[in-house]
Design a protein around this motif. Structure first.
Motif, short mmCIF file in Angstrom:
data_model
loop_
_atom_site.label_atom_id
_atom_site.label_comp_id
_atom_site.label_asym_id
_atom_site.label_seq_id
_atom_site.Cartn_x
_atom_site.Cartn_y
_atom_site.Cartn_z
N THR A 86 0.87 -1.25 0.12
CA THR A 86 0.03 0.35 0.00
C THR A 86 0.67 1.16 -0.01
O THR A 86 0.33 2.46 0.26
N GLY A 87 2.13 0.97 -0.46
CA GLY A 87 3.02 2.24 -0.38
C GLY A 87 2.82 2.92 -1.81
O GLY A 87 1.89 2.56 -2.66
N ASP A 88 3.68 4.06 -1.89
CA ASP A 88 3.60 4.57 -3.29
C ASP A 88 5.21 5.20 -3.62
O ASP A 88 6.01 4.59 -3.00
N SER A 89 5.00 6.14 -4.43
CA SER A 89 6.44 6.80 -5.03
C SER A 89 6.88 7.57 -3.82
O SER A 89 7.91 8.03 -3.88
N HIS A 90 6.11 8.10 -2.72
CA HIS A 90 6.35 9.14 -2.05
C HIS A 90 7.28 8.54 -0.96
O HIS A 90 6.91 8.42 0.12
N VAL A 91 8.43 8.15 -1.19
CA VAL A 91 9.68 7.83 -0.36
C VAL A 91 9.98 8.63 0.67
O VAL A 91 10.48 8.29 1.93
N ARG A 92 9.89 9.85 0.25
CA ARG A 92 10.56 11.01 0.94
C ARG A 92 9.82 12.28 0.67
O ARG A 92 9.30 12.37 -0.18
N GLY A 93 9.71 13.13 1.71
CA GLY A 93 8.81 14.39 1.47
C GLY A 93 7.52 14.26 2.59
O GLY A 93 7.25 13.43 2.78
#
Ligand code: ACO
Ligand code: HSE
Length: 401
Positions: A86-93
């Motif tokens: 359920t993750g996504d591209s937003h690894v950081r921020g």
């Protein structure tokens, strides 16, 4: 090249007051990122026709991705980070417009961190079939309606095939490292087995070489929870009014999943038998605090995820068998040439460390020989997201190898 970052893949309109989410103050029928929502830190790459392993045709697809750092002139400092279910591209921020959650590896990826973006060019795509910018069931079919249940069945290998096209399009022939946890580890392993010449370093965290009968069984009840929600409507719920999507089924699936993401030790120590809001659950209408916690996470999940997407991604995980059509697991793993870190968590009841040891035994060039690193943590499977200091230590070993 068969791709372009074209205007028709970059949403132009910012979210407005008229957006259903804010209008109703309730979750919309789907928690998917939608065209018209703020783009946030995403870029998009669009591709033409794709035939899946199962023979279905996608007329085209796009992958949303984020990147940090700079690709060097030799193009040999690129690192691919692959997210969990359920993750996504937003690894950081930070969380913010366009990003429902803060970076899931904020503590590990960035200037001076274990994956040092002053040195490495980091790319993180949202998976094909996902709901945070990449093409998936909540995307629009060429006929103008949502794909819904028509979206093809995908395997982990299909999703990696899509990522290979992204790498080709970006001109990255060989990754300095491919890193993945949980479902992302399945993708990472497929990269290293299917295209060993393109992977210099590999990190497999809390991820197995095959999805076992036990894991398929755990998944099957989650899918059933979604499908029996009357509001699921066979997967055709995208026209439902805000708040009237299959939230109940999806939340129940998430509650079930969360039990395998955490350990009995953590839940017992953290919640004990305490009552939520001081109201007795012993016949007085109250709830145990742990019930409230699960309820909270189930409901929160429906605001950022899509039910059909959940089904397609879980099916993809169930397809995972790195040895399929390759002479079995051990023979397939022997193809890996990357310097490899294999890491598991001792309290992981979703993907127990047996699976990681099995990988370590057959991959030729691991950092720690025939044994996986085993972290002690009470956080269970989610330890790979939470135990950032220990995970950073071991990733640091890989990135200096
Ligand atoms: C690669 C990827 O996997 S990306 C996806 C990341 N994973 C997820 O999002 C999965 C869901 N989230 C989680 O499991 C966790 O938030 C993690 C793994 C990311 C981090 O774990 P933790 O920091 O320990 O969070 P935890 O599970 O304790 O949840 C905290 C939340 O539960 C709430 N909570 C705690 N106790 C209760 C209770 N008794 N009743 C209701 N809510 C409760 C807190 O208020 C807090 O709310 P918030 O999220 O709005 O801040
Ligand atoms: N918490 C993780 C667990 C699956 O690896 C997720 O939701 O993606």
């Amino acid at each position: 090249m068969d791709w372009q970052i074209s205007e028709d893949t970059v949403p132009s309109a910012p979210v407005t007051e008229a957006d259903a989410r804010s209008m109703a103050g309730r979750p919309p029928a789907t928690g998917a990122w939608r065209d018209g929502d703020p783009v946030g830190d995403r870029s998009f790459a669009a591709f033409g026709l794709m035939r899946t392993e199962g023979g279905a045709l996608l007329p085209g697809f796009r992958l949303a991705y984020e990147s940090w750092g700079e690709l060097n002139a030799a193009r040999d400092n690129a690192v691919l980070i692959l997210h969990a279910l359920t993750g996504d591209s937003h690894v950081r921020g930070p969380a913010g417009p366009g990003h429902p959650t803060a970076g899931w590896w904020d503590a590990l990826v960035g200037p001076g961190l274990a994956i040092d973006t002053d040195r490495w060019f980091v790319i993180a795509p949202n998976v094909l079939g996902g709901c945070q910018g990449s093409t998936g069931p909540a995307s629009i079919h060429p006929d103008g309606e949502a794909w819904g249940s028509r979206f093809p069945y995908l395997t982990i290998r299909d999703q990696v095939a899509a990522q290979v096209r992204l790498a080709d399009a970006l001109g990255i022939d060989r990754w300095a490292a491919v890193v993945g946890g949980s479902m992302g580890g399945m993708h990472a392993l497929e990269w290293a087995v299917g295209t060993p010449e393109r992977v210099e370093r590999l990190a497999i965290l809390s991820s197995p070489p095959i999805n076992t009968a036990d894991q398929i069984a755990l998944n099957s009840v989650q899918l059933e929870a979604i499908e029996i929600d009357p509001r699921f409507a066979g997967g055709e719920y995208y026209d439902a009014a805000p708040g009237e999507g299959p939230h109940r089924g999806l939340a129940l699936a998430r509650r079930m999943a969360l039990l395998n993401y955490r350990s009995p030790t953590e839940l017992n120590q953290r919640f004990q038998r305490s009552w939520q809001s001081g109201v007795s659950p012993l016949g007085h209408g109250g709830r145990f605090a742990v019930e409230s916690y699960l309820d909270f996470h189930g409901n929160k999940f429906t605001r950022r995820f899509d039910a059909n997407t959940y089904i397609r991604l879980v099916e993809a995980m169930d397809s995972h068998d790195v040895g399929r059509d390759r002479g079995g697991v051990e023979e397939a793993l022997a193809r890996v040439t990357a310097t490899t870190l294999v890491l598991g968590i001792d309290s992981d009841r979703l993907f127990p460390v047996d699976g990681q040891h099995r990988i370590a035994r057959s991959v030729p060039n691991t950092l720690d020989g025939a044994e996986s690193v085993v972290l002690h943590s009470d956080f269970g499977h989610d330890g790979f997201l939470i135990e950032t200091a220990a995970v950073a230590h071991h990733l640091g070993r890989l990135f200096t190898a």
